[in-house]
Design a protein around this motif. Structure first.
Motif, short mmCIF file in Angstrom:
data_model
loop_
_atom_site.label_atom_id
_atom_site.label_comp_id
_atom_site.label_asym_id
_atom_site.label_seq_id
_atom_site.Cartn_x
_atom_site.Cartn_y
_atom_site.Cartn_z
N GLY A 1 0.79 -1.23 0.00
CA GLY A 1 0.00 0.00 0.00
C GLY A 1 0.82 1.28 0.00
N THR A 2 2.14 1.17 0.17
CA THR A 2 2.96 2.37 0.08
C THR A 2 3.94 2.30 -1.10
OG1 THR A 2 4.42 1.43 1.75
CG2 THR A 2 2.82 3.06 2.49
N TYR A 3 4.48 1.12 -1.35
CA TYR A 3 5.25 0.86 -2.58
C TYR A 3 4.49 -0.09 -3.50
CZ TYR A 3 9.92 2.56 -1.06
OH TYR A 3 11.00 3.31 -0.67
N ILE A 4 3.68 -0.92 -2.86
CA ILE A 4 3.10 -2.05 -3.57
C ILE A 4 1.60 -1.91 -3.77
CG2 ILE A 4 2.69 -4.55 -3.51
CD1 ILE A 4 5.12 -4.82 -1.73
N ALA A 5 1.18 -2.17 -5.01
CA ALA A 5 -0.24 -2.34 -5.28
C ALA A 5 -0.38 -3.60 -6.11
CB ALA A 5 -0.79 -1.15 -6.04
N SER A 6 -1.56 -4.19 -6.05
CA SER A 6 -1.77 -5.44 -6.77
C SER A 6 -3.10 -5.44 -7.49
CB SER A 6 -1.76 -6.62 -5.80
OG SER A 6 -0.54 -6.70 -5.11
N ILE A 7 -3.09 -6.07 -8.64
CA ILE A 7 -4.32 -6.25 -9.38
C ILE A 7 -4.65 -7.73 -9.38
CG2 ILE A 7 -5.50 -5.83 -11.59
CD1 ILE A 7 -4.28 -3.29 -10.18
N MET A 8 -5.77 -8.06 -8.77
CA MET A 8 -6.17 -9.47 -8.69
C MET A 8 -6.63 -9.96 -10.07
SD MET A 8 -8.29 -9.59 -5.20
CE MET A 8 -7.66 -8.94 -3.69
#
Ligand SMILES: C[S@@+](CC[C@H](N)C(=O)[O-])C[C@H]1O[C@@H](n2cnc3c(N)ncnc32)[C@H](O)[C@@H]1O
Ligand code: SF4
Ligand code: SF4
Lengths: 230, 357
Positions: free
Chosen positions: B268-275
């Motif tokens: 949530g600060t460096y990382i985002a993800s698309i399921m």
């Protein structure tokens, strides 16, 4: 596995810590292990995106590059040619030895087998480290016991270093610190060193590989996740 | 072993830096879960993958999304992390990654490598794969049983060989998930990996997430944790490229010694993800609760979600719990990894206090 600047720098950092410990071991000084973990001007925002899968690393480890000292380099090279023997199994029967040696450590424990589980491995290092730190505040006699890995008549940081080197395959002789010319220290009475409280001996520190025979004893922790809170 | 004061200083700076990240996040790692389908059915799968049905995005949907990301964030300092399920199960895998490559994204992936042969490895090179992490979870028999895949080990090893043969990847890594069952095999596994031309070996413990929750007997015991961490440190002392993963605060003694950096969960600060279905979240390992879905790329513009939502990930978990908030280590640990936080009980499921420190 490939070695690169980064692994060399990491090994050098550790080697420096170990060397410092070794260099300053005298009977009366207890050295502290203190090698800087990183460059002083650590800047968290300056890191790169982690190249390998997995959330990112925070900065590149150029830690010891500038201050590269040839002495540490020698150690690093040794680390890189690291050989195989990382775990040694020694068969022995704690009660079967009726003729203990007169000089040298009583032979009912294998040298380096701190926890008496029949093998010399990382667990012994852990146990030794605990005992070493306890030894700073107790006045047990450690000379020529299983804790005295290098048989120099006392428990010191040198024993930790000797065992570590052995586990890393950097030495094959745990006595490597022992100077044979020295008169051995007086031996304790034959038999198990008396300070050893049987209850405290961890008998199954080897990892069981899932056969029921090996997953025994009460000292082994109960399966399940670590207890976050009681 | 290393100087604790320096570590302390660095971690203090890092904690301050982290405070800043909460208000000024920087997207760096974008995870794309291409599918939930998998040709293996690991006992521990955190994403419960296997022979399951999976809503999947189409190639044009990925194309539109990646173009938007490029427009809004650029591609500098960004890394796409491709995962699944088994990403290579997608027939259009090379189309999607070809587009990402053309747009200028750097990318790497995790794979079980069973579907990689010389030809696939070459194709991966053509579409610009930089790094890959292949799962090997123990010696052959254990690996196959754990992954419930006959010949899984053999095929993974062949896959790794093909990748090494191509030779131009930035990094071919092996990841081993340590369980109570395979922990006794680490040294043997080391002897095998030592002689292979891989770039690194990532050793992580099985966490109680997804299907692993059904197998508490495979979780590590306290003693196992100590063994694993000591094992990693010993390897690093020996100059081997072995590392622990991003997870879990391991205490001042081991921080920086088992990995090249200090613990910081950047979900949530460096990382985002698309399921697989387009839902937007922070990190794929975090429990999939409705409140963690911040949007869906089919209806929301990703940058807006990243900039305006995600608050739920940009806070201190340790504040939610009395034990953590009174813990001396909380400024460095912050409550630990997001993915192992128990959001019902508001407590960490994995905490190494009294185990490693
Ligand atoms: C979900 S898999 C997807 C990629 C690919 N199918 C594979 O098996 O490598 C990504 C990584 O997460 C690891 N993993 C899955 N469940 C886990 C758990 N409960 N704890 C720790 N790691 C886990 C896997 O072993 C693998 O290395
Ligand atoms: S949630 Fe877990 S896997 Fe994700 S970044 Fe945080 S520690 Fe790493
Ligand atoms: S009690 Fe909480 S803050 Fe303290 S070490 Fe454990 S998880 Fe971290």
């Amino acid at each position: 596995m490939k070695k690169n600047k980064k692994t060399a720098a990491t090994a050098a950092m550790f080697a420096t810590a170990l060397n410092m410990a070794l260099g300053s071991v005298t009977p009366d000084t207890v050295p502290t292990l203190s090698v800087k973990a990183d460059e002083p001007d650590y800047e968290p925002s300056a890191e790169y995106v982690e190249e390998v899968y997995g959330p990112p690393e925070f900065f590149t480890t150029t830690a010891t590059e500038d201050a590269y000292d040839p002495a540490t380099e020698t150690e690093t090279t040794m680390a890189v040619v690291y050989g195989p023997p990382s775990m040694m199994t020694t068969e022995y029967d704690p009660y079967g030895n009726e003729n203990p040696a007169v000089y040298g450590p009583p032979s009912f424990f294998a040298q380096g087998d701190i926890n008496w589980d029949g093998s010399t491995d990382v667990f012994d290092l852990i146990r030794l480290r605990q005992e070493y730190s306890d030894s700073q505040t107790n006045d047990k006699y450690y000379g020529y016991t299983e804790y005295d890995v290098n048989s120099d008549g006392r428990l010191s940081i040198a024993d930790l270093v000797a065992l570590n080197r052995f586990l890393l395959g950097r030495s094959t002789n745990l006595d490597w610190y022992y100077d044979g010319d020295e008169e051995p220290m007086p031996q304790p009475e034959y038999g198990a060193p008396e300070y050893l409280d049987e209850d405290e001996i961890v008998t199954t520190t080897m990892m069981p590989d899932n056969t029921s025979e090996e997953t025994t004893t009460a000292t082994y922790p109960v399966y399940g996740p670590p207890i976050a809170f009681d | 072993m290393l100087d604790v004061r320096t570590k302390n200083n660095n971690m203090t700076k890092l904690a301050e830096y982290r405070e800043g990240l909460k208000t000024k996040p920087q997207l760096r790692n974008l995870f794309l879960e291409l599918t939930l389908r998998c040709n293996e059915r690991c006992l521990h799968c955190g994403s419960s993958c296997g022979d399951v049905s999976s809503d999947e995005l189409t190639v044009p949907q990925y194309e539109k999304f990646l173009k938007e990301v490029k427009e809004d964030f650029g591609t500098d300092n960004k890394m796409l992390c491709i995962t699944g399920g088994e990403p290579l199960l997608r027939k259009d895998f090379f189309d999607i990654m070809g587009i990402a490559n053309q747009l200028g994204f750097r990318w790497g992936m995790t794979s079980n490598a069973t579907l990689i042969d010389d030809e696939v490895a070459n194709d991966l090179k053509k579409v610009g794969m930089g790094t890959i992490s292949v799962s090997l979870d123990g010696l052959p028999e254990t690996h196959d049983a754990f992954r419930r895949t006959p010949k899984g080990w053999e095929r993974a090893m062949k896959g790794i060989e093909s990748l090494i043969k191509v030779g131009t990847f930035k990094s071919v890594q092996v990841t081993t998930v340590v369980t109570h069952q395979n922990i006794g095999q680490l040294w043997e596994l080391y002897k095998i990996l030592r002689d292979m031309d891989i770039d690194s070996w990532r050793i992580i413990n099985m966490d109680p997430i997804g299907r692993a929750k059904l197998h508490p007997e495979l979780l590590l015991t306290k003693e196992d944790y100590v063994y694993m961490i000591e094992f990693i440190r010993t390897m690093r002392i020996a100059g081997e490229p072995v590392t622990y993963g991003c997870s879990h605060y391991v205490g001042l003694e081991y921080e920086r010694e088992v990995r090249d950096w200090y613990f910081l969960c950047t979900a949530g600060t460096y990382i985002a993800s698309i399921m697989a279905n387009g839902d937007i979240t922070a990190c794929l390992d975090i429990e999939r609760r409705p409140e963690f879905i911040q949007g869906n790329i089919l209806k929301d513009r990703f940058s807006e979600v990243w900039n305006n939502k995600f608050q739920i990930f940009r806070k201190n978990l340790c504040d939610e719990n009395e034990k953590c908030s009174s813990c001396k280590e909380k400024d460095f640990c912050h409550g630990g990894s997001y993915h192992t936080w128990d959001f019902d009980k508001h407590e960490p499921q994995v905490c190494f206090k009294d185990i490693l420190f």
